[in-house]
Design a protein around this motif. Sequence first.
Motif, PDB file in Angstrom:
ATOM      1  N   ALA A 159       7.347 -25.112 -77.933  1.00 41.62           N
ATOM      2  CA  ALA A 159       7.807 -26.091 -78.926  1.00 41.62           C
ATOM      3  C   ALA A 159       6.777 -26.228 -80.047  1.00 41.62           C
ATOM      4  N   GLY A 160       5.516 -26.003 -79.723  1.00 38.26           N
ATOM      5  CA  GLY A 160       4.461 -26.064 -80.740  1.00 38.26           C
ATOM      6  C   GLY A 160       4.667 -25.038 -81.838  1.00 38.26           C
ATOM      7  N   MET A 161       5.143 -23.844 -81.470  1.00 36.78           N
ATOM      8  CA  MET A 161       5.411 -22.815 -82.479  1.00 36.78           C
ATOM      9  C   MET A 161       6.450 -23.309 -83.474  1.00 36.78           C
ATOM     10  N   SER A 162       7.499 -23.937 -82.976  1.00 40.84           N
ATOM     11  CA  SER A 162       8.567 -24.452 -83.841  1.00 40.84           C
ATOM     12  C   SER A 162       8.076 -25.604 -84.711  1.00 40.84           C
ATOM     13  N   ALA A 163       7.114 -26.369 -84.204  1.00 43.52           N
ATOM     14  CA  ALA A 163       6.590 -27.521 -84.959  1.00 43.52           C
ATOM     15  C   ALA A 163       5.896 -27.065 -86.234  1.00 43.52           C
ATOM     16  N   GLY A 164       5.261 -25.881 -86.179  1.00 41.79           N
ATOM     17  CA  GLY A 164       4.654 -25.308 -87.372  1.00 41.79           C
ATOM     18  C   GLY A 164       3.284 -25.842 -87.735  1.00 41.79           C
ATOM     19  N   ALA A 165       2.681 -25.150 -88.698  1.00 40.70           N
ATOM     20  CA  ALA A 165       1.314 -25.460 -89.127  1.00 40.70           C
ATOM     21  C   ALA A 165       1.198 -26.855 -89.723  1.00 40.70           C
ATOM     22  N   SER A 166       2.227 -27.328 -90.421  1.00 39.78           N
ATOM     23  CA  SER A 166       2.146 -28.645 -91.068  1.00 39.78           C
ATOM     24  C   SER A 166       2.027 -29.774 -90.040  1.00 39.78           C
ATOM     25  N   ASN A 167       2.430 -29.510 -88.798  1.00 34.82           N
ATOM     26  CA  ASN A 167       2.284 -30.492 -87.713  1.00 34.82           C
ATOM     27  C   ASN A 167       1.186 -30.099 -86.738  1.00 34.82           C
ATOM     28  N   THR A 193      -4.492 -42.481 -61.406  1.00 35.88           N
ATOM     29  CA  THR A 193      -5.370 -41.350 -61.149  1.00 35.88           C
ATOM     30  C   THR A 193      -4.535 -40.101 -60.873  1.00 35.88           C
ATOM     31  N   GLY A 194      -5.131 -38.958 -61.124  1.00 32.43           N
ATOM     32  CA  GLY A 194      -4.427 -37.700 -60.902  1.00 32.43           C
ATOM     33  C   GLY A 194      -4.953 -36.638 -61.846  1.00 32.43           C
ATOM     34  N   ASP A 195      -4.275 -35.505 -61.859  1.00 35.50           N
ATOM     35  CA  ASP A 195      -4.663 -34.389 -62.715  1.00 35.50           C
ATOM     36  C   ASP A 195      -3.644 -34.229 -63.832  1.00 35.50           C
ATOM     37  N   TYR A 196      -4.153 -34.081 -65.040  1.00 44.14           N
ATOM     38  CA  TYR A 196      -3.329 -33.955 -66.236  1.00 44.14           C
ATOM     39  C   TYR A 196      -3.754 -32.686 -66.973  1.00 44.14           C
ATOM     40  N   GLY A 197      -2.782 -31.907 -67.405  1.00 49.05           N
ATOM     41  CA  GLY A 197      -3.093 -30.645 -68.071  1.00 49.05           C
ATOM     42  C   GLY A 197      -3.458 -30.825 -69.532  1.00 49.05           C
ATOM     43  N   TYR A 198      -4.148 -29.824 -70.082  1.00 48.14           N
ATOM     44  CA  TYR A 198      -4.343 -29.743 -71.541  1.00 48.14           C
ATOM     45  C   TYR A 198      -4.263 -28.286 -71.953  1.00 48.14           C
ATOM     46  N   ILE A 199      -3.740 -28.075 -73.159  1.00 50.38           N
ATOM     47  CA  ILE A 199      -3.549 -26.723 -73.692  1.00 50.38           C
ATOM     48  C   ILE A 199      -3.841 -26.692 -75.182  1.00 50.38           C
ATOM     49  N   CYS A 200      -3.952 -25.472 -75.699  1.00 54.13           N
ATOM     50  CA  CYS A 200      -3.984 -25.227 -77.137  1.00 54.13           C
ATOM     51  C   CYS A 200      -2.574 -24.805 -77.521  1.00 54.13           C
ATOM     52  N   THR A 201      -2.009 -25.421 -78.570  1.00 54.40           N
ATOM     53  CA  THR A 201      -0.636 -25.099 -78.958  1.00 54.40           C
ATOM     54  C   THR A 201      -0.552 -24.172 -80.170  1.00 54.40           C
ATOM     55  N   TYR A 202      -1.695 -23.584 -80.591  1.00 54.17           N
ATOM     56  CA  TYR A 202      -1.609 -22.565 -81.634  1.00 54.17           C
ATOM     57  C   TYR A 202      -0.740 -21.441 -81.074  1.00 54.17           C
ATOM     58  N   PRO A 203       0.156 -20.864 -81.885  1.00 60.84           N
ATOM     59  CA  PRO A 203       1.117 -19.879 -81.351  1.00 60.84           C
ATOM     60  C   PRO A 203       0.480 -18.804 -80.471  1.00 60.84           C
ATOM     61  N   GLY A 204       1.003 -18.724 -79.245  1.00 60.48           N
ATOM     62  CA  GLY A 204       0.556 -17.718 -78.287  1.00 60.48           C
ATOM     63  C   GLY A 204      -0.624 -18.118 -77.428  1.00 60.48           C
ATOM     64  N   HIS A 205      -1.317 -19.169 -77.786  1.00 58.63           N
ATOM     65  CA  HIS A 205      -2.548 -19.527 -77.058  1.00 58.63           C
ATOM     66  C   HIS A 205      -2.289 -20.281 -75.753  1.00 58.63           C
ATOM     67  N   TRP A 206      -1.183 -21.021 -75.663  1.00 56.31           N
ATOM     68  CA  TRP A 206      -0.944 -21.885 -74.503  1.00 56.31           C
ATOM     69  C   TRP A 206      -0.976 -21.128 -73.179  1.00 56.31           C
ATOM     70  N   ALA A 207      -0.580 -19.850 -73.181  1.00 58.19           N
ATOM     71  CA  ALA A 207      -0.458 -19.098 -71.924  1.00 58.19           C
ATOM     72  C   ALA A 207      -1.797 -18.896 -71.219  1.00 58.19           C
ATOM     73  N   THR A 208      -2.885 -18.839 -71.988  1.00 59.90           N
ATOM     74  CA  THR A 208      -4.205 -18.610 -71.381  1.00 59.90           C
ATOM     75  C   THR A 208      -5.206 -19.722 -71.689  1.00 59.90           C
ATOM     76  N   MET A 209      -4.911 -20.564 -72.665  1.00 63.54           N
ATOM     77  CA  MET A 209      -5.856 -21.606 -73.079  1.00 63.54           C
ATOM     78  C   MET A 209      -5.416 -22.930 -72.457  1.00 63.54           C
ATOM     79  N   GLN A 210      -5.837 -23.131 -71.196  1.00 60.63           N
ATOM     80  CA  GLN A 210      -5.381 -24.253 -70.400  1.00 60.63           C
ATOM     81  C   GLN A 210      -6.550 -24.915 -69.680  1.00 60.63           C
TER      82      GLN A 210
END
Length: 129
Positions: A64-72, A106-123
Amino acid sequence: MAKTVTLHPKGNQMKYKETEFTVPAGKKVKVVFENTATSPSMQHNVVVLTRPPEQKVFRKVGEAGMSAGASNDYVPQDMGDLILAHTPMSKPGETVSVTFTTPGETGDYGYICTYPGHWATMQGTMHVR
């Protein structure tokens, strides 16, 4: 005063150097991202999710980040139920940050990079204790 957590990219790879950090529940925290990469294509952000680190959630927000685009800053604006907080996009050499209140649960929460293509390995995982 907010606890500060500083994250970095792993060189010019699409990975975070720090893949986990621990913060207290229900407290203000400041996440700083120092983009120490040198390749112009290594633009990054940090998007903290409201869910455990699961690939299906990473994929949903990342794509969804890819669709959001650079302006967002490649952050989907219609996923407030999945996104807790996010930094702006950073170019190599830039430092960005976001201050937010951690979940009260309490618990575990994920974080990622949403620059196009980065989410798959940047976690990573934010441990709330």
